[in-house]
Design an enzyme around this catalytic site. Structure first.
Site, short mmCIF file in Angstrom:
data_model
loop_
_atom_site.label_atom_id
_atom_site.label_comp_id
_atom_site.label_asym_id
_atom_site.label_seq_id
_atom_site.Cartn_x
_atom_site.Cartn_y
_atom_site.Cartn_z
N ALA A 197 0.85 -1.19 0.00
CA ALA A 197 0.00 0.00 0.00
C ALA A 197 0.88 1.24 0.00
O ALA A 197 2.08 1.16 0.26
CB ALA A 197 -0.93 0.00 1.22
N HIS B 116 -1.41 1.09 9.16
CA HIS B 116 -0.09 1.65 8.84
C HIS B 116 -0.25 2.87 7.93
O HIS B 116 0.35 3.93 8.18
CB HIS B 116 0.76 0.58 8.15
CG HIS B 116 2.16 1.01 7.85
ND1 HIS B 116 3.23 0.65 8.63
CD2 HIS B 116 2.68 1.76 6.85
CE1 HIS B 116 4.34 1.16 8.14
NE2 HIS B 116 4.03 1.85 7.04
N GLU B 117 -1.05 2.74 6.88
CA GLU B 117 -1.20 3.85 5.94
C GLU B 117 -1.96 5.02 6.56
O GLU B 117 -1.68 6.18 6.27
CB GLU B 117 -1.90 3.37 4.66
CG GLU B 117 -1.26 2.17 3.99
CD GLU B 117 0.24 2.31 3.81
OE1 GLU B 117 0.71 3.43 3.51
OE2 GLU B 117 0.95 1.30 3.99
#
Length: 963
Positions: free
Chosen positions: A357, A392-393
């Site tokens: 991602a 995380h993103e």
């Protein structure tokens, strides 16, 4: 609609009807040159005059500071290409894109040159304006500088003045890449996502669809438009896209307006972005659709739009990710006390993306396998991976986007934070994952394996050491991600959790919309540190500025405690020292506490002197980034405790004991038999993480010995150890039912995987039976989703050509991303060399194997003992095809198993011939191989004797079956 928007529309319309109008110098507006947009490939101005000294490496001079870009980009591709049969005029696909940019900047120091980053672009029509006066300034020439790092120069007819404002117009053209970098072209089959995809009445699985997407981290913006392509040079982006009328365009910011220009083309203009780094710019042109979610958290109200192929939306495959995104974003907003800089989050499931991602501000892109979730197909592990990837993103919207890094040598400052906070967030929204424990176990293993090599690198390198594209690429590793995250966790425990969180809040609020380095973080944390004795910078500098980590050695007989740089290669010498927080406990209650081990050298601590039968356990809950070694008596007492009552030892320390013992043995600081003794208790262990640690660490022994006489007794030992765990889940496994908790589901999968891969007869019979039932009725796959990975792989391993062909045909027709990964991996599990050779040959044909899957297949085949030599020969024979996108990763994978002098010499020759292609990896793989050779020579005989002794028949209770 603002005046700026109306002016933009006038320009866009003129752009598309192939005319660039001349606009007078009204106020300070841009002067446009009258020329045909189709002539953007015009020859650039000829070079002339004496050369200008090149800036060092990648860096631009600091004489100009960008403020904003006005970008018009026109990708000319077709999302649909009419069939050629019976249509002589059917168009071919085009990869051309054209456009222009106007960058506004402020002059900080007098200069007669403008330097920008640009790669593989044809530039023309430069127009430079003094925005303060509206006066045009002549451009004498435009040319690439001979730096090897994408810097071009515009030499001016007069000097730019300090303090004045300017703007530069440039037209450009380029080609979209077939690989997921820069502005790239990707394709998918209609109805290509989700369970049952393609079943819709209007979906034709033979119809190919194309889309254009961007992937600009780290230095890919320069491939799309000329720019100041450094993370600290933040600017506002005003983007307008020209695209076909039946397509949709999405960008970082929300759409400001859109209208058709003719029957074929339209333009979409987006609102200005926040001031951001160039690598965060993103846009997508496609036929994807979206579903929308709304959420509120305190004073923040935001919208989540999830984009994917229509069938994925129809089948509800974005529902899990959409709701999870809302929960995690709300958690971050509450934890950090401020928003993420936008009110809309677009998340897009792409068929092809290089990383899992990418955190583009407001437009997060994902490989579809990390966003689409189907409870009927996806495993517990895949659900966990989706959750962690999304978190995380989203963490990056604060760490990296809202607050950016000054230069790539501080990559950990965004990636370490995003890694750490992703586990914290997922643990908050779903306790069943036990993510805080998983975080420690997974990341310690990944970071320490790399960091125990002399070729490792510090978390923070000097800026001067990161001045090439390859040196930036080398930083995207487990050091920046995992080690960075673990050091933040250790610092949080050292300075106390409340102080740490308040310091992080201060850091974000103080530096939002700015770029930082580690000193800014230390300062913010120090201001919230409530004790009077902790100096954050003094504590953290050794951990971040030095490579590697220490091993703490405790002798419970003498009470001596000391530290030493931990390295796998016993011949490497190091005098590095750290300030180490040591938290310890014991089976004697009064023997517990904490201290900071200084850099002064060995110390004697009376509390570490233990009496008969008393053990000491250091690094409680695995909070410190270091390994622990003990005198033999203490090790044996810990092992005895594990075998009699393992629950006295905290869960993470059961993981730590196994991991430390095996890695100390790998570094030849303890005997291998000591490490193997740490696994005896597992025959009664039912928790996932200790088993996972053992399997992971035993994996190294398997890699070293699976081509030797040690392998047979080793397999028998693992059979014996895992049998109880396998039988514990047997009723679930045989009936196809699912254990309730995610950790239990993963443990069941691990038990089946270890049992089958080591030949437990009951397990092999089970997978063979289940797979045969599917082969006999392909339209009805009754194999439980959580077990499909292991059933597919082990059935192919136990079978022959018939089973392999069945999986290959399923792979070709499968549209679900998670299922495709399982099938792809299963193909590499065969023990038939000719089938593995066939699979490798297929990677050379993009019609059979997507480019995105090539490296994974080669790496999977190399991990198979039957395919290792085959993969190594294939890599060397086809290096020119492999090197561009997969070189370093496949060499790292195939060389892991090298453990002979002959293999080392072959590797040396290869590195000598192709070292420049390996982006600095050559030294690491050679060092790792040398360590393997020495380790195997010293441990082969001892391992053989230990496994033979442990597998001798012995009386014992019958295995227990689950209810």
């Amino acid at each position: 609609m603002s005046q700026k928007s109306r002016v933009s529309k006038v320009f866009a319309a003129a752009f598309v009807v192939l005319t660039v109008l001349v606009i007078g110098a009204l106020v300070t507006m841009v002067v446009f040159i009258h020329r045909d947009i189709g002539s953007l490939n015009a020859t650039a101005l000829p070079p002339g005059g004496p050369p200008t000294p090149a800036p060092p490496g990648l860096r631009l001079p600091r004489d100009l500071l960008p403020e904003s870009y006005r970008l018009f980009i026109w990708p000319r591709f077709y999302t649909r290409i009419p069939a050629a049969e019976g249509n002589a005029t059917a168009p071919n696909q085009t990869t051309v894109f054209t456009g222009n940019s106007t960058v506004s900047f402020r002059c900080l120091a007098p200069t007669r040159s403008v330097h920008l980053h640009s790669r593989d672009l044809v530039l023309s029509d430069p127009v430079l304006l003094d925005r303060d006066s509206g006066r045009a300034i002549g451009v004498d020439r435009i040319r690439d500088l001979d730096t090897g790092e994408d810097i071009m120069e515009l030499r001016l007819s007069e000097e730019l003045q300090e303090g004045r404002n300017y703007s530069l117009f440039l037209a450009f053209s380029g080609d979209m890449s077939p690989h997921p970098r820069g502005l790239y072209l990707s394709s998918y089959k209609e109805g290509g996502s989700g369970a049952g995809a393609g079943a819709g009445a209007n979906a034709d699985p033979n119809t190919q669809r194309f889309l254009a997407a961007t992937q600009l981290e780290a230095i890919g913006a320069r491939v799309v438009f000329p720019c100041f392509d450094e993370p600290a040079l933040r600017a506002v982006f005003h983007l307008t896209l020209i695209h076909r009328v039946h397509t949709r365009a999405v960008g970082n910011a929300e759409e400001a307006g859109s209208f058709h220009l003719d029957d074929e083309w339209k333009f979409t203009e987006f609102l200005p972005t926040p001031r951001m780094s160039s690598y965060l710019l993103a846009f997508i042109v496609s036929e994807l659709e979206h579903v929308q979610f709304s959420r509120r958290s305190g004073d923040l109200e935001f919208t989540i739009r999830m984009h994917a192929q229509p069938e994925a939306i129809r089948d509800g495959l974005l529902d899990y990710a959409g709701h999870l995104t809302g929960d995690i974003t709300a958690f971050f907003h509450d934890r950090f006390g401020l928003g993420f800089g936008m009110t809309t989050i677009d998340q897009v499931a792409l068929p092809v993306l290089g990383p899992a991602a990418m955190e583009n501000w407001g437009l997060i892109t994902y490989h579809e396998g990390y966003l689409l979730y189907d409870p009927n197909v996806s495993s517990a592990h895949q659900k966990q991976e989706i959750a962690i990837t999304i978190a995380h993103e989203l963490a990056h919207q604060w760490f990296g986007n809202l607050v950016s890094i000054r230069w790539w040598n501080e990559l950990w400052l965004k990636e370490g934070f995003a890694t750490y906070m992703s586990y914290v967030a997922v643990d908050h929204v779903d306790k069943s994952f036990s993510m805080c424990d998983v975080f420690v176990a997974e990341n310690m293993a990944m970071a320490m394996e790399t960091d125990a090599l002399a070729s490792s690198h510090p978390l923070i390198l000097p800026e001067s050491d990161v001045q090439t594209s390859s040196s930036i690429g080398n930083l995207y590793d487990s050091i920046s991600y995992s080690k960075g995250a673990l050091l933040l966790r250790m610092l949080k425990d050292y300075m106390r959790e409340g102080d740490f969180h308040r310091g992080v809040r201060r850091y974000l609020k103080t530096f939002q919309w700015q770029s930082t380095d580690h000193r800014d973080l230390w300062s913010a944390l120090q201001q919230e540190e409530s004790s009077s004795y902790i100096q954050i910078s003094d504590f953290m500098e050794p951990w971040t500025r030095q490579s590697g980590f220490p091993v703490v050695t405790i002798n419970t007989t003498t009470g001596q405690i000391s530290q030493k740089h931990f390295l796998y290669n016993s011949t490497d010498q190091s005098s590095l020292l750290w300030k180490i927080p040591v938290v310890y406990t014991s089976n004697r209650k009064e023997l517990s506490g904490e201290l900071v081990l200084s850099t002064a050298g060995p110390d004697i601590k009376g509390e570490f002197i233990a009496g008969p039968g008393v053990w000491i356990l250091a690094n409680v809950n695995y909070t410190g980034y270091y390994r622990v070694n003990y005198n033999l008596e203490n090790w044996n007492l810990l092992f005895a405790q594990l075998e009699t009552n393992r629950n006295v030892i905290p869960l993470l320390n059961r993981v730590q004991i196994i991991s430390d013992a095996f890695n100390l043995a790998r570094a030849q600081q303890v005997n291998l038999t000591l490490a193997l003794n740490s696994t005896r208790f597992l025959r009664n262990e039912t928790e996932f993480l200790p088993w996972d640690a053992a399997v992971s660490n035993m994996g190294y022994i398997l890699e070293m010995f699976d081509r030797s006489e040690v392998f047979g007794p080793l397999q028998m030992y693992l059979q014996n150890q895992v049998e109880r765990l396998y039988m514990f889940y047997k009723n679930h496994t045989d009936s196809g039912t699912v254990p309730r908790e995610p950790a239990q589901q993963q443990n069941q999968l691990l038990a089946v995987s270890v049992a089958c891969s080591n030949g437990l007869p009951d397990c092999v019979a089970m997978v063979t039976r289940k797979f045969s039932e599917w082969m006999n009725n392909p339209s009805n796959n009754s194999i439980q989703a959580n077990l499909r990975d292991v059933v597919y792989c082990q059935a192919v391993a136990a079978g022959g050509a018939e089973q392999w062909e069945f999986v290959w045909n399923q792979f070709l027709s499968c549209s679900d991303p998670a299922e495709r990964v399982r099938l792809r991996k299963a193909l590499s599990c065969s023990r038939r060399v000719w089938l593995l050779s066939r699979l490798l040959q297929y990677t050379l044909d993009p019609e059979k194997i997507r480019l995105n899957d090539v490296s994974s297949i080669i790496e999977d085949v190399s991990s198979n003992a039957a395919g290792h030599a085959l993969a190594w020969n294939f890599i060397r024979a086809h290096w020119d095809y492999i090197v561009t996108d997969y070189g370093p990763s496949v060499i790292a994978a195939v060389s892991r198993r090298f453990s002979s002098q002959f293999e080392l010499e072959e590797l040396r020759r290869f590195v000598s011939d192709h070292g420049e292609d390996l982006e600095g990896l050559g030294d690491e793989v050679l060092e790792r191989t040398q360590v393997n050779i020495e380790w195997v020579e010293q441990n082969r005989d001892g391992a053989l004797q230990w496994f033979r002794r442990e597998t001798e028949p012995r009386p014992g209770p019958a295995p227990e079956a689950s209810a």
